[in-house]
Design a protein around this motif. Sequence first.
Motif, PDB file in Angstrom:
ATOM      1  N   ALA A  68       0.817  -1.222   0.000  1.00 23.83           N
ATOM      2  CA  ALA A  68       0.000   0.000   0.000  1.00 23.83           C
ATOM      3  C   ALA A  68       0.850   1.270   0.000  1.00 23.83           C
ATOM      4  O   ALA A  68       0.514   2.233  -0.680  1.00 23.83           O
ATOM      5  CB  ALA A  68      -0.951   0.017   1.191  1.00 23.83           C
ATOM      6  N   TYR A  69       1.941   1.287   0.743  1.00 21.67           N
ATOM      7  CA  TYR A  69       2.770   2.493   0.787  1.00 21.67           C
ATOM      8  C   TYR A  69       3.355   2.787  -0.588  1.00 21.67           C
ATOM      9  O   TYR A  69       3.342   3.931  -1.053  1.00 21.67           O
ATOM     10  CB  TYR A  69       3.879   2.361   1.826  1.00 21.67           C
ATOM     11  CG  TYR A  69       4.661   3.635   2.014  1.00 21.67           C
ATOM     12  CD1 TYR A  69       4.118   4.688   2.730  1.00 21.67           C
ATOM     13  CD2 TYR A  69       5.914   3.807   1.445  1.00 21.67           C
ATOM     14  CE1 TYR A  69       4.812   5.875   2.891  1.00 21.67           C
ATOM     15  CE2 TYR A  69       6.615   4.979   1.598  1.00 21.67           C
ATOM     16  CZ  TYR A  69       6.057   6.015   2.322  1.00 21.67           C
ATOM     17  OH  TYR A  69       6.750   7.193   2.474  1.00 21.67           O
ATOM     18  N   GLN A  70       3.844   1.759  -1.264  1.00 20.69           N
ATOM     19  CA  GLN A  70       4.400   1.963  -2.603  1.00 20.69           C
ATOM     20  C   GLN A  70       3.311   2.397  -3.584  1.00 20.69           C
ATOM     21  O   GLN A  70       3.561   3.203  -4.472  1.00 20.69           O
ATOM     22  CB  GLN A  70       5.101   0.690  -3.101  1.00 20.69           C
ATOM     23  CG  GLN A  70       5.910   0.904  -4.358  1.00 20.69           C
ATOM     24  CD  GLN A  70       6.959   2.000  -4.204  1.00 20.69           C
ATOM     25  OE1 GLN A  70       7.654   2.086  -3.203  1.00 20.69           O
ATOM     26  NE2 GLN A  70       7.079   2.849  -5.213  1.00 20.69           N
ATOM     27  N   GLN A  71       2.092   1.880  -3.421  1.00 22.80           N
ATOM     28  CA  GLN A  71       0.980   2.320  -4.271  1.00 22.80           C
ATOM     29  C   GLN A  71       0.706   3.803  -4.050  1.00 22.80           C
ATOM     30  O   GLN A  71       0.448   4.537  -5.010  1.00 22.80           O
ATOM     31  CB  GLN A  71      -0.281   1.503  -3.965  1.00 22.80           C
ATOM     32  CG  GLN A  71      -0.187   0.070  -4.427  1.00 22.80           C
ATOM     33  CD  GLN A  71      -1.341  -0.785  -3.909  1.00 22.80           C
ATOM     34  OE1 GLN A  71      -1.976  -0.466  -2.914  1.00 22.80           O
ATOM     35  NE2 GLN A  71      -1.597  -1.885  -4.601  1.00 22.80           N
ATOM     36  N   LEU A  72       0.780   4.253  -2.815  1.00 20.90           N
ATOM     37  CA  LEU A  72       0.570   5.673  -2.532  1.00 20.90           C
ATOM     38  C   LEU A  72       1.675   6.541  -3.129  1.00 20.90           C
ATOM     39  O   LEU A  72       1.415   7.630  -3.624  1.00 20.90           O
ATOM     40  CB  LEU A  72       0.476   5.912  -1.024  1.00 20.90           C
ATOM     41  CG  LEU A  72      -0.827   5.490  -0.376  1.00 20.90           C
ATOM     42  CD1 LEU A  72      -0.732   5.621   1.140  1.00 20.90           C
ATOM     43  CD2 LEU A  72      -1.980   6.315  -0.900  1.00 20.90           C
ATOM     44  N   VAL A  73       2.903   6.057  -3.081  1.00 25.13           N
ATOM     45  CA  VAL A  73       4.011   6.802  -3.686  1.00 25.13           C
ATOM     46  C   VAL A  73       3.751   6.981  -5.172  1.00 25.13           C
ATOM     47  O   VAL A  73       3.972   8.063  -5.737  1.00 25.13           O
ATOM     48  CB  VAL A  73       5.356   6.076  -3.440  1.00 25.13           C
ATOM     49  CG1 VAL A  73       6.466   6.670  -4.287  1.00 25.13           C
ATOM     50  CG2 VAL A  73       5.717   6.131  -1.966  1.00 25.13           C
TER      51      VAL A  73
END
Length: 144
Positions: free
Chosen positions: A71-76
């Motif tokens: 999820a964090y990489q998707q947000l980036v």
Amino acid sequence: MRGTVGGEGSRRRPGGPARSRPAGRHDSRRPAGPPRALRPGPHHWFAERLLAVVSGRRPVHSLLGHTVGPAYQQLVTLAPSDPLRDRLRPVVRQCGRFTPGPGVIEAFARIATGDRLTAMAFRLEQGPDLRWRCAAVEIQGPRP
């Protein structure tokens, strides 16, 4: 401390135990909060925070402790490289959820930016510490 037995803020009746309820109340139950239907769930909190990140109003790292897995990489990837300046401010119009099992919420949010609508879907998972964390984010339609 003058006039009180238990210190500042303590309510004691002369010769009696400390009070734990308002005057005139005879039962020891605490008043209930708002009805369950009116309390926003964790999906509302996450919808607002995810929208703030995706629209550029908040930095991606503000959700670092609230994400798990990819999820964090998707947000980036979803977050704009330039901060929000002269664009219309997107708002969450509706937020709903589906609970496929214990400790999991699959949620959606309808986001309005002027007259444009965007759909955001995300998955929340409850960890062993009972905190909710975002596990996946997806956006369909024009970016907010």
